[in-house]
Motif scaffolding. Structure first.
Motif, PDB file in Angstrom:
ATOM      1  N   SER A   2      78.959  63.960 -40.475  1.00  0.00           N
ATOM      2  CA  SER A   2      79.843  65.077 -40.799  1.00  0.00           C
ATOM      3  C   SER A   2      79.737  65.409 -42.284  1.00  0.00           C
ATOM      4  O   SER A   2      79.417  64.563 -43.118  1.00  0.00           O
ATOM      5  CB  SER A   2      81.289  64.737 -40.432  1.00  0.00           C
ATOM      6  N   SER A   4      81.638  67.833 -45.596  1.00  0.00           N
ATOM      7  CA  SER A   4      82.941  68.371 -46.003  1.00  0.00           C
ATOM      8  C   SER A   4      82.855  69.823 -46.412  1.00  0.00           C
ATOM      9  O   SER A   4      83.884  70.482 -46.582  1.00  0.00           O
ATOM     10  CB  SER A   4      83.507  67.552 -47.164  1.00  0.00           C
ATOM     11  N   ASN A  24      89.417  72.007 -39.545  1.00  0.00           N
ATOM     12  CA  ASN A  24      89.839  71.032 -38.546  1.00  0.00           C
ATOM     13  C   ASN A  24      90.205  71.774 -37.268  1.00  0.00           C
ATOM     14  O   ASN A  24      91.103  72.623 -37.264  1.00  0.00           O
ATOM     15  CB  ASN A  24      91.042  70.243 -39.075  1.00  0.00           C
ATOM     16  N   SER A  26      91.672  70.849 -34.439  1.00  0.00           N
ATOM     17  CA  SER A  26      93.023  70.632 -33.911  1.00  0.00           C
ATOM     18  C   SER A  26      94.051  71.467 -34.668  1.00  0.00           C
ATOM     19  O   SER A  26      94.962  72.059 -34.069  1.00  0.00           O
ATOM     20  CB  SER A  26      93.396  69.149 -33.996  1.00  0.00           C
ATOM     21  N   HIS A  27      93.908  71.518 -35.981  1.00  0.00           N
ATOM     22  CA  HIS A  27      94.840  72.284 -36.806  1.00  0.00           C
ATOM     23  C   HIS A  27      94.771  73.767 -36.459  1.00  0.00           C
ATOM     24  O   HIS A  27      95.818  74.430 -36.283  1.00  0.00           O
ATOM     25  CB  HIS A  27      94.512  72.059 -38.280  1.00  0.00           C
ATOM     26  N   LEU A 184      87.376  78.801 -37.975  1.00  0.00           N
ATOM     27  CA  LEU A 184      87.027  77.385 -38.101  1.00  0.00           C
ATOM     28  C   LEU A 184      85.627  77.289 -38.693  1.00  0.00           C
ATOM     29  O   LEU A 184      84.647  77.645 -38.044  1.00  0.00           O
ATOM     30  CB  LEU A 184      87.076  76.691 -36.734  1.00  0.00           C
ATOM     31  N   GLU A 190      82.101  70.272 -35.485  1.00  0.00           N
ATOM     32  CA  GLU A 190      83.324  71.063 -35.337  1.00  0.00           C
ATOM     33  C   GLU A 190      83.266  71.919 -34.068  1.00  0.00           C
ATOM     34  O   GLU A 190      84.291  72.151 -33.420  1.00  0.00           O
ATOM     35  CB  GLU A 190      83.524  71.949 -36.569  1.00  0.00           C
ATOM     36  N   GLU A 197      89.019  70.532 -27.446  1.00  0.00           N
ATOM     37  CA  GLU A 197      90.446  70.616 -27.742  1.00  0.00           C
ATOM     38  C   GLU A 197      91.268  70.863 -26.474  1.00  0.00           C
ATOM     39  O   GLU A 197      91.013  71.834 -25.748  1.00  0.00           O
ATOM     40  CB  GLU A 197      90.719  71.738 -28.742  1.00  0.00           C
TER      41      GLU A 197
END
Length: 471
Positions: A2, A4, A24, A26-27, A184, A190, A197
């Protein structure tokens, strides 16, 4: 591994264009989930008006948006402008399609009851976008989804994040609530996280067949979630008994080399009559020699830009070399003037002598010639693929076209037009490995809302006529 931060560079120059933090999943889904009910509760007229404002926002930024797309993808500026125009036009097309495909219907039932068919949004839909049309193709999912009352989490390709961010900013500037469409940023990790999700109600994907098959397997255990796949193609262009060789050659060049061959509808296989093909291949070769391959803002304007990045250029070159190693005869060799940049010249190769031709989508400017003895063999060869997106016949015979249309397996079947000539006001999709029977474009409304059937009466009225004892 991954990362950043995602960094986008201009393919034509290697210069850094944009960079942003990885998000993220989920966010973003949680924010969309919270915002969705209020958006779904809005009257359809409000959503339509909001999306028409979006079209106006994009129209006001057309030059800026086109410049960004051209720089990030390497495609010519004129082609990037047509992409932005498609983004604008998508709104009115989608409004018409929604009205036609999801129209409310009411009809009389028994005992004074009425029946109704209406449609509801799914909820939160994930959209995974490709790099070749980084605004138009995801927008073709997003606009119908928002119109139907869904919220959207959009992950653009990691190769074109700047275009994705610009597109989402235009939606927000038009008044689409920030929670209703979320951006996203990220790479494959991702994308997989978003697809996994629990909070999404479906996923709309445009991309490679390999990624599509992985998503299909992943969603096999969640039949409650909609999955719409628009995948690639190993598309045939059949040229047969046409007196206009020059026009046939132009259509072949447009089909194979537009967007540097980076279209899912691009012609990959040119099927011709053995012994009557020399004039056509010579004319295609003359056109190839005249094609300008250059950076997006070059003057004179190029027909082709670069492919998306150096890794893709390496892969396309290797695929071309593999065809030669297997016995293909190069009519026009593929060249790469600068090894540090992903510019490729159009390639033309006769693969008739390859016994087991690879049924793969070479996503670049490579056109393979296959010579066959008769028209039945041409149709057989056209269908000699696991894909089934686009097919085209160049011929002056309506009877041949009737045979071709009736027997070829593809979702887009054209006559005397390029394989990549698909109108936005019609359904777009394919069979085989080219999709999962969820055509997009005009039919996107079908997978953005689900039908609800109701039987309704103003007052309860009921009786049991059979099967009860006397009271």
């Amino acid at each position: 591994m991954s990362v950043s931060e995602i960094i986008s560079t201009e393919p034509a120059t290697g210069a850094v264009l944009w960079q942003g933090a990885v998000g993220n999943a989920s966010h973003e889904v949680a924010l969309a989930r919270a915002a969705w009910p209020a958006w779904a509760a809005q009257p359809l007229a409000v959503r339509i008006e909001t999306l028409r404002r979006f079209a106006n926002v994009v129209r006001g930024k057309l030059d800026q948006f086109a410049d960004l797309i051209a720089r990030e993808t390497g495609k010519p500026l004129w082609e990037a402008r047509t992409e932005v125009e498609s983004v604008i036009n998508k709104v009115d097309i989608s409004v018409t399609a929604y009205s036609e495909r999801t129209a409310q219907r009411r009809f009389e039932g028994a005992m004074g009851a009425k029946s109704a068919v209406r449609h509801k949004p799914h909820g939160v839909l994930a959209v995974l976008g490709p790099f070749n049309f980084p605004a138009h193709l995801p927008n073709g999912h997003i606009v119908p989804a928002l119109l139907a009352g869904n919220a959207v989490v959009f992950k653009p390709s990691e190769k074109t994040p700047a275009t994705g961010a610009f597109l989402v900013d235009c939606f927000h500037a038009a008044g689409v609530p920030e929670g209703v469409i979320r951006l996203l940023i990220g790479g494959p990790d991702e994308g997989r996280a978003l697809a996994s999700e629990p909070g999404i109600d479906g996923l709309l994907f445009t991309g490679s067949a390999r990624a599509g098959m992985a998503l299909h397997r992943q969603f096999a255990e969640t039949p409650n979630k909609i999955l719409a796949l628009e995948l690639g193609g190993n598309n045939p262009l059949v040229v047969w008994d046409t007196p206009d060789i020059q026009s046939a050659a132009v259509i072949a060049v447009q089909s194979a080399y537009m967007s540097a061959g980076q279209r899912c509808t691009a012609a990959r296989r040119l099927i011709v009559k053995d012994g009557a093909h020399e004039a056509l291949t010579e004319e295609i070769g003359r056109l190839i020699d005249r094609i300008i391959v250059d950076h997006p803002h070059a003057d004179p304007q190029p027909f082709m830009g670069s492919v998306i990045d150096n890794a893709t250029a390496d892969q396309v070159q290797q695929s071309f070399l593999d065809l030669m190693m297997k016995g293909g005869r190069a009519i026009k060799q593929m060249a790469r003037p600068d090894p540090a940049l992903p510019f490729l010249s159009p390639a033309l190769i006769d693969v008739t002598g390859i016994a087991n031709r690879p049924d793969e989508e070479i996503f670049g400017p490579v056109l393979q010639i296959i010579r066959v003895p008769d028209f039945d063999a041409a149709i057989t060869e056209a269908n000699n693929t696991r894909f089934g997106l686009s097919a085209s016949l160049i011929s002056g015979s309506p009877d041949l076209y009737d045979r071709f249309w009736g027997n070829v397996r593809a979702g887009v079947v054209n006559w005397n037009r390029p394989t990549n000539g698909a109108p936005s006001n019609a359904p777009f999709g394919g069979v085989g490995l080219s999709g999962n029977h969820r055509p997009s474009a005009y039919y996107a409304a079908d997978y953005c809302a689900y039908p609800v059937t109701s039987v309704e009466a103003d007052q309860p009225r009921a009786a049991i006529a059979t099967g009860l004892r006397e009271s």
